[in-house]
Each structure stands twice: as C-alpha cells, then as structure tokens.
Design an enzyme around this catalytic site. Structure first.
Site, PDB file in Angstrom:
ATOM      1  N   ARG A  73      -2.454   8.148   3.238  1.00 16.14           N
ATOM      2  CA  ARG A  73      -2.783   6.923   2.498  1.00 16.14           C
ATOM      3  C   ARG A  73      -4.170   6.995   1.872  1.00 16.14           C
ATOM      4  O   ARG A  73      -4.684   5.985   1.401  1.00 16.14           O
ATOM      5  CB  ARG A  73      -2.732   5.722   3.449  1.00 16.14           C
ATOM      6  CG  ARG A  73      -1.415   5.513   4.143  1.00 16.14           C
ATOM      7  CD  ARG A  73      -0.390   4.871   3.280  1.00 16.14           C
ATOM      8  NE  ARG A  73      -0.703   3.503   2.915  1.00 16.14           N
ATOM      9  CZ  ARG A  73      -0.020   2.808   2.014  1.00 16.14           C
ATOM     10  NH1 ARG A  73       0.977   3.363   1.360  1.00 16.14           N
ATOM     11  NH2 ARG A  73      -0.352   1.577   1.739  1.00 16.14           N
ATOM     12  N   ASP A 115       3.352   7.295   6.209  1.00 16.42           N
ATOM     13  CA  ASP A 115       4.653   7.126   6.834  1.00 16.42           C
ATOM     14  C   ASP A 115       5.475   6.064   6.113  1.00 16.42           C
ATOM     15  O   ASP A 115       4.928   5.081   5.625  1.00 16.42           O
ATOM     16  CB  ASP A 115       4.449   6.714   8.300  1.00 16.42           C
ATOM     17  CG  ASP A 115       3.781   7.828   9.093  1.00 16.42           C
ATOM     18  OD1 ASP A 115       3.996   8.999   8.740  1.00 16.42           O
ATOM     19  OD2 ASP A 115       3.066   7.523  10.053  1.00 16.42           O
ATOM     20  N   ASP A 174       0.456  -0.200  15.549  1.00 14.09           N
ATOM     21  CA  ASP A 174       0.579   1.209  15.948  1.00 14.09           C
ATOM     22  C   ASP A 174       0.818   1.379  17.456  1.00 14.09           C
ATOM     23  O   ASP A 174       1.063   2.479  17.922  1.00 14.09           O
ATOM     24  CB  ASP A 174      -0.690   1.990  15.560  1.00 14.09           C
ATOM     25  CG  ASP A 174      -0.956   1.913  14.073  1.00 14.09           C
ATOM     26  OD1 ASP A 174      -0.014   2.097  13.295  1.00 14.09           O
ATOM     27  OD2 ASP A 174      -2.105   1.647  13.682  1.00 14.09           O
ATOM     28  N   VAL A 178       3.566  -6.804  10.845  1.00 20.00           N
ATOM     29  CA  VAL A 178       2.703  -6.096   9.882  1.00 20.00           C
ATOM     30  C   VAL A 178       3.540  -5.276   8.888  1.00 20.00           C
ATOM     31  O   VAL A 178       3.311  -5.328   7.677  1.00 20.00           O
ATOM     32  CB  VAL A 178       1.677  -5.203  10.614  1.00 20.00           C
ATOM     33  CG1 VAL A 178       0.799  -4.452   9.623  1.00 20.00           C
ATOM     34  CG2 VAL A 178       0.817  -6.043  11.550  1.00 20.00           C
ATOM     35  N   ASN A 193      -8.155   6.888  11.695  1.00 19.53           N
ATOM     36  CA  ASN A 193      -8.225   5.896  10.623  1.00 19.53           C
ATOM     37  C   ASN A 193      -9.651   5.435  10.313  1.00 19.53           C
ATOM     38  O   ASN A 193      -9.867   4.611   9.434  1.00 19.53           O
ATOM     39  CB  ASN A 193      -7.322   4.697  10.944  1.00 19.53           C
ATOM     40  CG  ASN A 193      -5.861   5.112  10.907  1.00 19.53           C
ATOM     41  OD1 ASN A 193      -5.520   6.152  10.343  1.00 19.53           O
ATOM     42  ND2 ASN A 193      -4.993   4.319  11.508  1.00 19.53           N
TER      43      ASN A 193
HETATM   44  N1  EPU Z   1       0.355  -4.344   1.873  1.00 16.38           N
HETATM   45  C1  EPU Z   1       0.741  -4.934   0.687  1.00 16.38           C
HETATM   46  N2  EPU Z   1       0.042  -4.643  -0.445  1.00 16.38           N
HETATM   47  C2  EPU Z   1      -1.030  -3.812  -0.430  1.00 16.38           C
HETATM   48  C3  EPU Z   1      -1.437  -3.220   0.778  1.00 16.38           C
HETATM   49  C4  EPU Z   1      -0.714  -3.508   1.934  1.00 16.38           C
HETATM   50  O1  EPU Z   1       1.724  -5.676   0.653  1.00 16.38           O
HETATM   51  O2  EPU Z   1      -1.634  -3.593  -1.489  1.00 16.38           O
HETATM   52  C5  EPU Z   1       1.131  -4.612   3.090  1.00 16.38           C
HETATM   53  C6  EPU Z   1       1.777  -3.329   3.640  1.00 16.38           C
HETATM   54  O3  EPU Z   1       2.991  -3.057   2.979  1.00 16.38           O
HETATM   55  C7  EPU Z   1       1.966  -3.657   5.096  1.00 16.38           C
HETATM   56  C8  EPU Z   1       0.741  -4.536   5.385  1.00 16.38           C
HETATM   57  O4  EPU Z   1       0.260  -5.007   4.132  1.00 16.38           O
HETATM   58  O5  EPU Z   1       3.124  -4.407   5.275  1.00 16.38           O
HETATM   59  C9  EPU Z   1      -0.373  -3.836   6.123  1.00 16.38           C
HETATM   60  O6  EPU Z   1      -0.864  -2.746   5.347  1.00 16.38           O
HETATM   61  P1  EPU Z   1      -2.387  -2.291   5.409  1.00 16.38           P
HETATM   62  O7  EPU Z   1      -2.858  -2.101   4.022  1.00 16.38           O
HETATM   63  O8  EPU Z   1      -3.129  -3.194   6.316  1.00 16.38           O
HETATM   64  O9  EPU Z   1      -2.262  -0.884   6.132  1.00 16.38           O
HETATM   65  P2  EPU Z   1      -2.747   0.533   5.621  1.00 16.38           P
HETATM   66  O10 EPU Z   1      -4.168   0.466   5.192  1.00 16.38           O
HETATM   67  O11 EPU Z   1      -1.757   1.126   4.709  1.00 16.38           O
HETATM   68  C10 EPU Z   1      -3.671   1.206   7.979  1.00 16.38           C
HETATM   69  C11 EPU Z   1      -3.470   2.356   8.907  1.00 16.38           C
HETATM   70  C12 EPU Z   1      -2.121   2.246   9.586  1.00 16.38           C
HETATM   71  C13 EPU Z   1      -2.066   0.924  10.350  1.00 16.38           C
HETATM   72  C14 EPU Z   1      -2.341  -0.241   9.383  1.00 16.38           C
HETATM   73  C15 EPU Z   1      -2.394  -1.577  10.078  1.00 16.38           C
HETATM   74  C16 EPU Z   1      -4.678   4.107   7.837  1.00 16.38           C
HETATM   75  C17 EPU Z   1      -4.674   5.406   7.114  1.00 16.38           C
HETATM   76  N3  EPU Z   1      -3.508   3.590   8.154  1.00 16.38           N
HETATM   77  O12 EPU Z   1      -2.653   1.331   7.004  1.00 16.38           O
HETATM   78  O13 EPU Z   1      -2.057   3.310  10.523  1.00 16.38           O
HETATM   79  O14 EPU Z   1      -0.797   0.781  10.917  1.00 16.38           O
HETATM   80  O15 EPU Z   1      -3.591  -0.019   8.706  1.00 16.38           O
HETATM   81  O16 EPU Z   1      -3.387  -1.585  11.051  1.00 16.38           O
HETATM   82  O17 EPU Z   1      -5.747   3.550   8.130  1.00 16.38           O
HETATM   83  C18 EPU Z   1      -1.067   5.101  11.672  1.00 16.38           C
HETATM   84  O18 EPU Z   1      -2.219   5.437  12.020  1.00 16.38           O
HETATM   85  O19 EPU Z   1      -0.035   5.638  12.143  1.00 16.38           O
HETATM   86  C19 EPU Z   1      -0.905   4.047  10.668  1.00 16.38           C
HETATM   87  C20 EPU Z   1       0.247   3.832  10.026  1.00 16.38           C
END
Ligand code: EPU
Length: 468
Positions: free
Chosen positions: A95, A120, A314, A336, A24
């Site tokens: 993502r 995912d 995670d 989260v 990430n």
């Molecule tokens: N959310 C919103 N609106 C948005 C963006 C996010 O409501 O515009 C919500 C999401 O639905 C979720 C929460 O905010 O409920 C957290 O989402 P976030 O944007 O923080 O996560 P992400 O950037 O999509 C990254 C990692 C994830 C990790 C999360 C939290 C990457 C590619 N993915 O996801 O990693 O779980 O941050 O730390 O960086 C993994 O590696 O398996 C994985 C899923």
C-alpha cells in the site's frame, strides 16, 4: 512455486522471543524521509518483505540506503530525486506507492506517477479519501487508464497550500498521505476525523524530529504547520503490535507461556482487555509482556474491530482461531474492511465451528450494514482442529492458518509463505525457539517470467506516458 511450511501442531508454545519494529510504521517512515535531503537513521528496523519492497522503491526514486539487517539499523538519504515515476512493477506490491504522492509533491514540480494500488485484497480498498484530501491542499490528481492497468498522475505545479479538511472515515493511509503533503504545504493544515493509530503517532514523532510542527488534538484533529528547515534524524521504530498479538494468541491457544520482549503495554490496551475477558493470562513486565494459559478459556465475548483506540482489524483473524479453543459462542463484527473473513472457510474445513453473516452482529451498525458483505462471524468453541493443505491468501489470514496448524496434531502444509515474509521477521526461527514443530521447505522460484512481465509493464507505461 514459493516455499512451503510444514507444521505438526499440538504442543504448547513455551519460551521467550523478541518482537521487531512495526511494519506499518517503518514503511511509512522511509517514505516520510523523502520529504527532505537530510540523513535519517532508523533503529529496530524489521527485516521483512514490505520493508524490502519500500527500500527498493525509495532507491528507484533516488535514495541512498544502507541497511544493516543483522543490527536492524538503516540509514537513508535522498540528496535529489532521480525520478518521480513509481514503476508499474510496484503495483500490487503493497500500500506504499500511493503515499509517494504526499511525500514527493512538496519536493518536485514534476508529475508524480504511481501505479494502482496493492496490498491484501480485503475489500475494494479505494483511495478516494487520499485523493480528495490532497486535492484540498491544491494537488491536481487524475487517474489514467493505461494499456495493462492504471496509474495516478499528480502534481502541484503552483505548490500546495494548507487547508481545513475532514475525512469521511479516519483512514490510516489517507491521514498519512495528507500529513506528508501538509508538512511542505504553505500555511497550516487541519485534518479533522483523522486516524490516530500508534503508527501515525510514530510518523508524527519522526516528522517532529525532521523539523515539522504537528499537534494532535483529543478530537481526532491533526494540525500541521508548514516546514522548510529540516534536520538529520535518529529514530527507533515502535514495536509491531500485530506481531506481539500474534504470538500472544499462539501462546494462549496452545496452552503455553511466552514472554514477548519489547511488547509495549500502551499499544495493547484493547487487546489485553479482550484477553482478560476470555480468561487468558498476561503479566506486564519491565521490558515486555508475558502471556500464559491460566485455565480454561471462556467464550461468550463480543469483538468489534475499529479504528484506534478500538480493537484492531489485524488482530481479528488469529483471535477467531483463539476463540475456537474457548468454551462458548462468541461474535466478531468487522467494521474496518468489508471482506476480511475470507479465511473462515479454511478454518471450518480444519474443524472450526464458524458461521458468517452479512448483518452487523451486536454493537453498532457499521458502514457495511446495508451491503451483502459477510462481515460478522459467530464462532463456537471448543473445537478440535485438524491438519490440512492450506494456501495463504493474505498476511493476517496467513498467520491465523499458522496458528490453526499449531493446534492440529496432524501435519499441515502451508503454501504462499511469501505473504508471511512481508510482515513477520524470522517466523520459523521464532516458532522453533518456542518449541513448535515447524520447517520451511524451499521450492525452486520462477524468476524469469515475473521479471519479463515487469519489464513489459514498464515499457508499456513509459510508452503511454510519453504520449500523454
Ligand atoms: N478507505 C476508503 N477510502 C480511502 C482509504 C480507505 O474507503 O481512500 C477504507 C478502506 O477501504 C477500508 C478502511 O477505509 O475499508 C480502512 O482503510 P485505511 O486506509 O485505514 O487502511 P490502510 O491505510 O489501507 C493500514 C494498514 C493495514 C490496517 C489498516 C487499518 C498499512 C500498510 N496497512 O491500511 O494493515 O489493517 O491500516 O488499521 O499501514 C496489515 O498490516 O496486514 C494491514 C492490512
């Protein structure tokens, strides 16, 4: 049909492995390199599926990339953008495509088009926070329904302008997207309630080397100043704290002892606190952390996942498996994602004593308090787990299944192994090095239909775009 894993568990894992660079972090840094036309060299690059996807995506955009997989180094340079259309075949891949908006907006006046998001299925995973933040900087973004699926169309024909904005939730992706856009926006941008995950700090370190001035305040405010002078960069990717935690939990649950070279203490504080609470052993060494079984594991713990510096979402899936081996009843409250306990039913079928609840159990009332999402889990241990045929639904659940299979004395057969390849380099090799009885069985791949579908998707979107 994808490859299968066959695992016969019941053996303590013993030995030493090296943790790789963080998925990430690396994937975001590739996208961040697109901000300039300077060469960026990365070290400690993990050889995993999500990096492969992102490399291909950057090549589509015009990047020249040399990736020495054996030595874990990669250099990338994007002299000019070939296109700002991210092809539809990247939809559903991971993502990353949405971050292209932030990275490319300052580099082109053309429309940037990215397909609907992948990653995912952990809940609805909207991108509203990304869109609102980028709009605050002056981006015009709209969602267009296409024949098969939608795409985001974004542009900043008159350039981006720094702004003060506040995220409703400290989203990792939205923070990254906004930082990327803000680097080339005129003036100064303040992101309040920003995410401050270590991978974001790694992004900031990279951007500072590239030429940006970015400050992180203690109150989750990130301040980014406009930059237009860029430099060549050399950057070593931080260790993957998810990989470290995953193997640590395998060591403890199998009553083994594993030294993880490269594990960084600073990134693991919340995790190590919980390991100590359940009676797991660890020793911080000069170049890594050793995890070892130190007598019976104690349940009775409460875990609440949270944004950094809290307990990572995670980590909770393999932690639930670990708690099946601890004496007593424990609670995990997932705050989260609303839907990250999909793996629980399979663990129950393997013998785990687990119940799910829609209420917020223990601790605070979270964003999902009023919905009907199963986002709290109660697990009673210790339980004997049994082997099973399992299909992996996502990356972290996939690792939890591998861990459960390592505890079951019977053979488990695990399919959809490609999910694991996205985030764990040489999983089988590392587990074998620790003494696990695991083999990967190759299955013939059905390439042709997938390729045909991807081409059809591309033709459809290109036709639709030509008409807008
Ligand atoms: N959310 C919103 N609106 C948005 C963006 C996010 O409501 O515009 C919500 C999401 O639905 C979720 C929460 O905010 O409920 C957290 O989402 P976030 O944007 O923080 O996560 P992400 O950037 O999509 C990254 C990692 C994830 C990790 C999360 C939290 C990457 C590619 N993915 O996801 O990693 O779980 O941050 O730390 O960086 C993994 O590696 O398996 C994985 C899923």
């Amino acid at each position: 049909m994808g490859d299968l894993l066959k695992i016969k568990g019941g053996k303590p894992l013993q030995g030493q492995i090296k943790a790789g660079g963080a998925k990430n972090a690396m994937t975001k840094l590739l996208v961040a390199s697109l901000l300039s036309d300077k060469k960026c060299t990365f070290y400690n690059v993990p050889n995993i599926g999500d990096v492969e996807i992102t490399v291909n995506l950057c090549r589509e955009i015009g990047s020249e990339i040399n990736w020495d997989k054996k030595n874990h180094t990669l250099d990338i340079v994007t002299h000019e953008l070939k296109t700002s259309y991210v092809p539809q075949r990247y939809s559903g891949s991971n993502r990353i495509p949405i971050l292209m908006i932030g990275a490319l907006m300052g580099r082109t006046d053309e429309d940037i088009i990215v397909p609907t998001l992948g990653g995912d299925m952990l809940g609805s995973r909207p991108v509203d926070l990304h869109i609102h933040a980028l709009q605050k900087l002056g981006a015009k973004i709209e969602y267009r329904d296409m024949k098969k699926e939608g795409a985001y169309l974004a542009h900043a024909h008159h350039g981006l302008k720094g702004a003060v904005l506040s995220l409703n939730y400290p989203s990792v992706g939205a923070t990254e997207n906004t930082i990327l856009a803000a680097v080339r926006a005129k003036g100064t941008t303040l992101i309040k309630n920003a995410a401050i995950e270590p991978e974001i700090i790694d992004l900031i370190l990279f951007l500072q080397k590239l030429g940006a001035n970015i400050m992180v305040d203690v109150d989750r405010t990130i301040c980014i100043q406009h930059a237009d002078q860029f430099h060549e960069v050399e950057h070593t990717i931080m260790t993957d704290r998810n990989e470290v935690a995953s193997y640590a939990m395998c060591a403890l649950s199998t009553k083994g002892r594993v030294f993880i070279e490269g594990a960084e203490h600073l990134q693991m504080i919340a995790f190590l606190n919980k390991i100590r609470e359940i009676g797991g052993g660890f020793k911080i060494k000069q170049n890594g952390i050793e995890f070892f079984y130190d007598g019976k594991l104690k349940g009775g713990v409460h875990i609440e996942t949270d944004v950094h510096p809290g307990f990572m979402t995670d980590w909770q899936q393999p932690f639930a498996v670990l708690l099946t081996q601890a004496n007593g009843t424990s609670v995990i409250h997932e705050t989260v994602y609303e839907n990250r306990f999909g793996y629980a039913s399979t663990l129950k079928e393997m013998g785990a004593d687990i119940e799910l609840f829609t209420q917020c159990l223990g601790g605070k009332s979270c964003r999902f308090a009023s919905g009907d999402h199963h986002h709290s889990l109660v697990v009673k241990g210790p339980s004997t787990l049994h082997g099973k045929e399992i299909t992996i639904p996502d990356l972290r659940a996939g690792f939890a299944y591998v861990m459960a299979a390592l505890l079951a004395p019977e053979i488990s057969t695990i399919s959809n192994v490609e999910y694991l390849d996205r985030g764990y380099e040489d999983l089988v090799g590392k587990l074998i090095a620790l003494g696990a009885d695991i083999t990967r069985v190759s299955q013939p791949k059905k390439h042709i239909d997938k390729t045909k579908n991807a081409i059809q998707n591309l033709l459809t979107i290109d036709k639709t775009l030509a008409s807008v």
